[in-house]
Design an enzyme around this catalytic site. Sequence first.
Site, PDB file in Angstrom:
ATOM      1  N   ASP A  30       0.848  -1.192   0.000  1.00  0.00           N
ATOM      2  CA  ASP A  30       0.000   0.000   0.000  1.00  0.00           C
ATOM      3  C   ASP A  30       0.883   1.241   0.000  1.00  0.00           C
ATOM      4  O   ASP A  30       1.896   1.306   0.705  1.00  0.00           O
ATOM      5  CB  ASP A  30      -0.923   0.005   1.223  1.00  0.00           C
ATOM      6  CG  ASP A  30      -2.072   0.978   1.086  1.00  0.00           C
ATOM      7  OD1 ASP A  30      -3.221   0.525   0.979  1.00  0.00           O
ATOM      8  OD2 ASP A  30      -1.813   2.210   1.087  1.00  0.00           O
ATOM      9  N   HIS A  46     -11.355  -7.151 -13.228  1.00  0.00           N
ATOM     10  CA  HIS A  46     -12.032  -6.080 -12.496  1.00  0.00           C
ATOM     11  C   HIS A  46     -13.307  -6.589 -11.839  1.00  0.00           C
ATOM     12  O   HIS A  46     -14.251  -6.994 -12.511  1.00  0.00           O
ATOM     13  CB  HIS A  46     -12.360  -4.889 -13.408  1.00  0.00           C
ATOM     14  CG  HIS A  46     -12.945  -3.749 -12.624  1.00  0.00           C
ATOM     15  ND1 HIS A  46     -12.164  -2.781 -12.021  1.00  0.00           N
ATOM     16  CD2 HIS A  46     -14.223  -3.465 -12.280  1.00  0.00           C
ATOM     17  CE1 HIS A  46     -12.953  -1.946 -11.366  1.00  0.00           C
ATOM     18  NE2 HIS A  46     -14.207  -2.339 -11.504  1.00  0.00           N
ATOM     19  N   ASN A  86     -12.838  -3.085   2.451  1.00  0.00           N
ATOM     20  CA  ASN A  86     -13.850  -2.043   2.574  1.00  0.00           C
ATOM     21  C   ASN A  86     -14.781  -2.134   1.373  1.00  0.00           C
ATOM     22  O   ASN A  86     -14.326  -2.217   0.232  1.00  0.00           O
ATOM     23  CB  ASN A  86     -13.185  -0.663   2.635  1.00  0.00           C
ATOM     24  CG  ASN A  86     -12.345  -0.505   3.888  1.00  0.00           C
ATOM     25  OD1 ASN A  86     -12.759  -0.899   4.969  1.00  0.00           O
ATOM     26  ND2 ASN A  86     -11.142   0.056   3.745  1.00  0.00           N
ATOM     27  N   HIS A  97     -12.161  -1.277  -6.949  1.00  0.00           N
ATOM     28  CA  HIS A  97     -11.676  -2.540  -7.515  1.00  0.00           C
ATOM     29  C   HIS A  97     -11.416  -3.417  -6.302  1.00  0.00           C
ATOM     30  O   HIS A  97     -10.645  -3.015  -5.408  1.00  0.00           O
ATOM     31  CB  HIS A  97     -10.397  -2.273  -8.329  1.00  0.00           C
ATOM     32  CG  HIS A  97      -9.796  -3.484  -9.001  1.00  0.00           C
ATOM     33  ND1 HIS A  97      -9.510  -3.521 -10.352  1.00  0.00           N
ATOM     34  CD2 HIS A  97      -9.397  -4.678  -8.501  1.00  0.00           C
ATOM     35  CE1 HIS A  97      -8.966  -4.694 -10.667  1.00  0.00           C
ATOM     36  NE2 HIS A  97      -8.879  -5.409  -9.556  1.00  0.00           N
ATOM     37  N   HIS A  99     -10.305  -5.371  -3.313  1.00  0.00           N
ATOM     38  CA  HIS A  99      -8.965  -5.557  -2.751  1.00  0.00           C
ATOM     39  C   HIS A  99      -9.080  -5.931  -1.283  1.00  0.00           C
ATOM     40  O   HIS A  99     -10.010  -5.533  -0.591  1.00  0.00           O
ATOM     41  CB  HIS A  99      -8.088  -4.304  -2.915  1.00  0.00           C
ATOM     42  CG  HIS A  99      -8.717  -3.047  -2.408  1.00  0.00           C
ATOM     43  ND1 HIS A  99      -9.668  -2.350  -3.117  1.00  0.00           N
ATOM     44  CD2 HIS A  99      -8.524  -2.343  -1.261  1.00  0.00           C
ATOM     45  CE1 HIS A  99     -10.031  -1.275  -2.432  1.00  0.00           C
ATOM     46  NE2 HIS A  99      -9.356  -1.251  -1.295  1.00  0.00           N
TER      47      HIS A  99
HETATM   48  P1  AMP Z   1      -9.692   1.417   0.309  1.00  0.00           P
HETATM   49  O1  AMP Z   1      -9.691   2.768   0.962  1.00  0.00           O
HETATM   50  O2  AMP Z   1     -10.117   0.296   1.188  1.00  0.00           O
HETATM   51  O3  AMP Z   1     -10.427   1.461  -1.009  1.00  0.00           O
HETATM   52  O4  AMP Z   1      -8.161   1.095  -0.013  1.00  0.00           O
HETATM   53  C1  AMP Z   1      -7.482   1.649  -1.076  1.00  0.00           C
HETATM   54  C2  AMP Z   1      -6.033   1.624  -0.712  1.00  0.00           C
HETATM   55  O5  AMP Z   1      -5.282   1.819  -1.892  1.00  0.00           O
HETATM   56  C3  AMP Z   1      -5.596   2.719   0.263  1.00  0.00           C
HETATM   57  O6  AMP Z   1      -5.068   2.106   1.446  1.00  0.00           O
HETATM   58  C4  AMP Z   1      -4.552   3.500  -0.511  1.00  0.00           C
HETATM   59  O7  AMP Z   1      -3.475   3.936   0.295  1.00  0.00           O
HETATM   60  C5  AMP Z   1      -4.102   2.490  -1.547  1.00  0.00           C
HETATM   61  N1  AMP Z   1      -3.538   3.036  -2.770  1.00  0.00           N
HETATM   62  C6  AMP Z   1      -4.037   4.047  -3.522  1.00  0.00           C
HETATM   63  N2  AMP Z   1      -3.249   4.248  -4.602  1.00  0.00           N
HETATM   64  C7  AMP Z   1      -2.242   3.333  -4.529  1.00  0.00           C
HETATM   65  C8  AMP Z   1      -1.114   3.023  -5.348  1.00  0.00           C
HETATM   66  N3  AMP Z   1      -0.854   3.702  -6.471  1.00  0.00           N
HETATM   67  N4  AMP Z   1      -0.278   2.037  -4.964  1.00  0.00           N
HETATM   68  C9  AMP Z   1      -0.529   1.346  -3.813  1.00  0.00           C
HETATM   69  N5  AMP Z   1      -1.589   1.577  -3.009  1.00  0.00           N
HETATM   70  C10 AMP Z   1      -2.431   2.563  -3.348  1.00  0.00           C
END
Ligand code: AMP
Length: 113
Positions: A30, A46, A86, A97, A99
């Site tokens: 992250d 996706h 989430n 997407h 995760h």
């Molecule tokens: P969520 O808020 O559960 O949708 O998680 C999305 C996560 O993606 C967050 O913890 C962000 O810090 C992470 N994130 C966003 N952009 C990137 C990126 N380019 N590389 C790695 N993590 C990312």
Amino acid sequence: MENCLFCKIVAGQIPSAKVYEDDQILAFRDIAPQAPTHILVIPKEHIGSVAEVTEENASLVAHIFTVIPRIARAEGLAGGYRVVSNCGPDAGQTVPHLHFHILGGKPLTTEMA
Ligand code: AMP
């Protein structure tokens, strides 16, 4: 999917710190870690969120859950770790997407909300 941040990471259009990859899924660190170890595991296909998991794509999710413990072992998370997904705005999902966050490397708080 066009304009999906994580699809762009899968396509190599945006760089990521990869920790695991196979033909179905990708795991990377992250960008804004909330714990000493903070890894995201995503399907390459996706899927918007947990809300879009179906009988047809559930095997992909099952595969993710077989890889998560392997990643945790490789990261040395012997004391335990948290797996979070989430789903939707009320949960704070910011990337639409599917995760799974793997969080660990320190004792985590027990707060759920
Ligand atoms: P969520 O808020 O559960 O949708 O998680 C999305 C996560 O993606 C967050 O913890 C962000 O810090 C992470 N994130 C966003 N952009 C990137 C990126 N380019 N590389 C790695 N993590 C990312």
